[in-house]
Design an enzyme around this catalytic site. Structure first.
Site, PDB file in Angstrom:
ATOM      1  N   GLN B 177      -3.899 -14.105  -8.993  1.00 51.89           N
ATOM      2  CA  GLN B 177      -2.582 -14.296  -9.598  1.00 51.89           C
ATOM      3  C   GLN B 177      -2.628 -15.112 -10.886  1.00 51.89           C
ATOM      4  O   GLN B 177      -1.656 -15.121 -11.632  1.00 51.89           O
ATOM      5  CB  GLN B 177      -1.638 -15.008  -8.611  1.00 51.89           C
ATOM      6  CG  GLN B 177      -1.133 -14.147  -7.482  1.00 51.89           C
ATOM      7  CD  GLN B 177      -0.161 -13.052  -7.938  1.00 51.89           C
ATOM      8  OE1 GLN B 177       0.358 -13.080  -9.049  1.00 51.89           O
ATOM      9  NE2 GLN B 177       0.071 -12.083  -7.085  1.00 51.89           N
ATOM     10  N   THR B 197      -8.610  -9.639 -10.786  1.00 54.70           N
ATOM     11  CA  THR B 197      -8.208  -8.234 -10.707  1.00 54.70           C
ATOM     12  C   THR B 197      -7.599  -7.808 -12.035  1.00 54.70           C
ATOM     13  O   THR B 197      -7.292  -8.646 -12.889  1.00 54.70           O
ATOM     14  CB  THR B 197      -7.210  -8.043  -9.550  1.00 54.70           C
ATOM     15  OG1 THR B 197      -6.998  -6.644  -9.362  1.00 54.70           O
ATOM     16  CG2 THR B 197      -5.869  -8.717  -9.811  1.00 54.70           C
ATOM     17  N   CYS B 318       9.577  -6.037   6.705  1.00 53.50           N
ATOM     18  CA  CYS B 318      10.482  -5.531   7.750  1.00 53.50           C
ATOM     19  C   CYS B 318      10.121  -4.107   8.162  1.00 53.50           C
ATOM     20  O   CYS B 318       9.676  -3.322   7.361  1.00 53.50           O
ATOM     21  CB  CYS B 318      11.904  -5.483   7.230  1.00 53.50           C
ATOM     22  SG  CYS B 318      12.492  -7.060   6.686  1.00 53.50           S
TER      23      CYS B 318
END
Lengths: 124, 383
Positions: B177, B197, B318
């Protein structure tokens, strides 16, 4: 999470339920919840001469639950208690194309409604 | 309806300039050849790869000879951990790491490796002294992420590296990140291993790299060729590597972090006018591209559907039957309900200030609408 077209459209139209201001002898309220499902429902009703004059649901829940409650409201408003004592929750679920896994959440609404009726019958 | 993308921490769009470079590596009239081939086509492809390697190394301040291309940060994390640790070794990591590290360490733990999971404070910060405290004779590796992918907090990896160095323990940093958003200086900070990355900084998905400091021996996970000095065998994907190189070449950490910080502050100031919200993480000790907020008393699924025109990440994963809360938010002390009511906003190169104005107004409107529908909810819905 994927919602049916019916739920998405119904959800967009949801508005603040007008609070029942006249909390007189015809006013009844009850709550139900299922913390494991993350749902809380408060049902408020004005019942006069066995007729549900006004009904409100306050809900902490997912869009399927919110839209189902709105549907139930439209079914029971201005109806005689005896005609709506048993709500066809399965029919509502199917009508809104809600997945069967959500049935538990929707049933919390019915529980709150039934609890509210209980309060009415006790006070009557 | 207008749509706004605020999920740059999940992935970024490929910069058109990167796409052009990649495209040129795919065609017959470009550099499509196998870079290991000895013919002219191969040599040209090889040169492109080495140029990319230099660009990547330059941006993270490291030696290009110690950069090895992989399929991404997940693979790099696996190599850095599994390729170093052997039976009887001890690893130190933290509970708020990305699953790419936690699952790898869990796997090793099940196979007899001793693991210490460090806790963080209520804002998600790891105390470097905790690392020092837990180092023992058998400690072989410390693996701590630089910037947390969910709440954006930046760990003090310089200080942790210092303690690791003093104890002659290897230090691996998951920098997936951080590259391109915050300063990263592997050489001066004495970092032993780092995972990076391309797709988090406007490069393509499916390509990343591992940095291995000189003198450190890492066992590769695959066998089947001498590419990348045998650490990562397999035909090198020239177009992917060229894309990563171009993406890193275009990074301007100083300017971009300044702009992202302004965007973050603007969004936070706007949303902070909404009552009953909670900031997850730390506004100062964090990367400028991530802001994680909990909206108390607003059910998460309903909030996400209400603002479905804004691409964000939720504090939970979810499905129709259950909600799996974020392990990071859970460690910060948030209940499942609160984690579900949390949203991660993340910004990037193509985020416009006008979009932030729109997002603030949309969220204010929808939070108020949902709170009025939900009424005065019981305490468990907001704590």
């Amino acid at each position: 999470m994927i919602y049916s077209r019916e739920v998405i459209n119904g959800f967009k139209l949801l508005e603040k339920a007008p609070s029942i201001s006249d909390k007189n002898e015809f006013f009844f309220e009850a709550e139900s919840e299922d913390r494991s499902l993350g749902v809380w429902v408060k049902c408020q009703m004005l019942i006069e001469k066995e007729i549900i004059k006004e009904v409100n649901f306050f809900i902490f829940g997912c869009p399927d639950t919110l839209v189902s409650a709105n549907k139930i409201k439209s079914i029971i408003q201005n109806q005689a208690i005896h005609d709506v004592k048993y709500i066809d929750m399965l029919g509502i679920r199917k009508n809104l194309n809600i997945p069967v896994e959500k049935m538990g959440k929707i049933l919390v609404i019915e529980n709150a409604f039934q609890e509210c009726l209980k309060v009415f019958f006790l006070k009557r | 309806m207008k749509e706004v993308y605020l999920d740059y921490a999940a992935t970024t769009p490929v910069d058109p300039r990167v796409a052009d470079v990649m495209n040129a590596c795919l065609r017959l009239d470009g550099n499509f050849a196998n870079p290991s081939s000895s013919h002219q086509y191969g040599k040209e492809a090889h040169a492109i790869i080495e140029k990319a390697r230099k660009e990547v190394a330059r941006k993270i301040i490291s030696d290009p000879n110690r950069i090895y291309f992989t399929s991404g940060a997940t693979e790099s994390n696996n190599i850095a951990i599994k390729g170093i640790v052997k039976k009887g070794d001890h690893i130190i990591t933290s509970l708020t790491e990305h699953k790419a590290v936690l699952d790898t360490v869990n796997f090793l733990e099940k196979n007899g490796i001793d693991v210490t999971y460090l806790k963080c404070d209520s804002k998600g910060i790891i105390d470097p002294l905790e690392v020092k405290k837990h180092i023992k004779n058998s400690t072989r590796l410390v693996s701590i992420m630089h910037v947390n992918n969910e709440i954006g907090v930046e760990q003090d990896i310089r200080e942790i590296a210092k303690y690791c160095n003093e104890s002659e323990v290897l230090f691996h940093v998951d920098a997936a990140q951080s590259a391109g958003k915050v300063l990263l200086n592997l050489k001066d900070w004495n970092i032993d291993l780092a995972s990076i990355t391309a797709h988090k900084c406007y490069g393509p998905k499916g390509i990343g790299a591992i940095y291995v400091k000189e003198g450190i021996r890492v066992n590769g996970l695959f066998h089947g060729g001498d590419q990348e000095h045998g650490l990562r065998p397999g035909t090198l994907p020239t177009h992917q590597i060229a894309g990563m190189g171009k993406a890193y070449e275009l990074l301007n950490v100083k300017e971009e972090s300044k702009r992202l910080k302004k965007i973050k502050n603007k969004l936070w100031e706007g949303l902070n006018k909404i009552s009953e919200i909670r900031l997850n993480g730390d506004l100062e000790k964090s990367s400028p591209h991530v802001l994680n907020i909990t909206f108390l008393g607003v059910e998460g699924e309903s909030l996400r559907l209400a603002i479905s025109d804004i691409a964000i990440s939720a504090g939970s994963a979810c499905n129709s039957e259950s909600t799996e809360s974020s392990h990071v938010l859970s460690i910060l002390g948030l209940s499942e309900t609160l984690a579900n009511s949390s949203i991660r906003f993340s910004f990037g190169r193509f985020t416009k200030f006008s979009e932030i104005d729109y997002v603030i107004e949309r969220i204010k409107f929808e939070v108020n609408r949902l709170r009025s529908i939900m009424g005065k909810t019981p305490k468990w819905c907001r704590s």
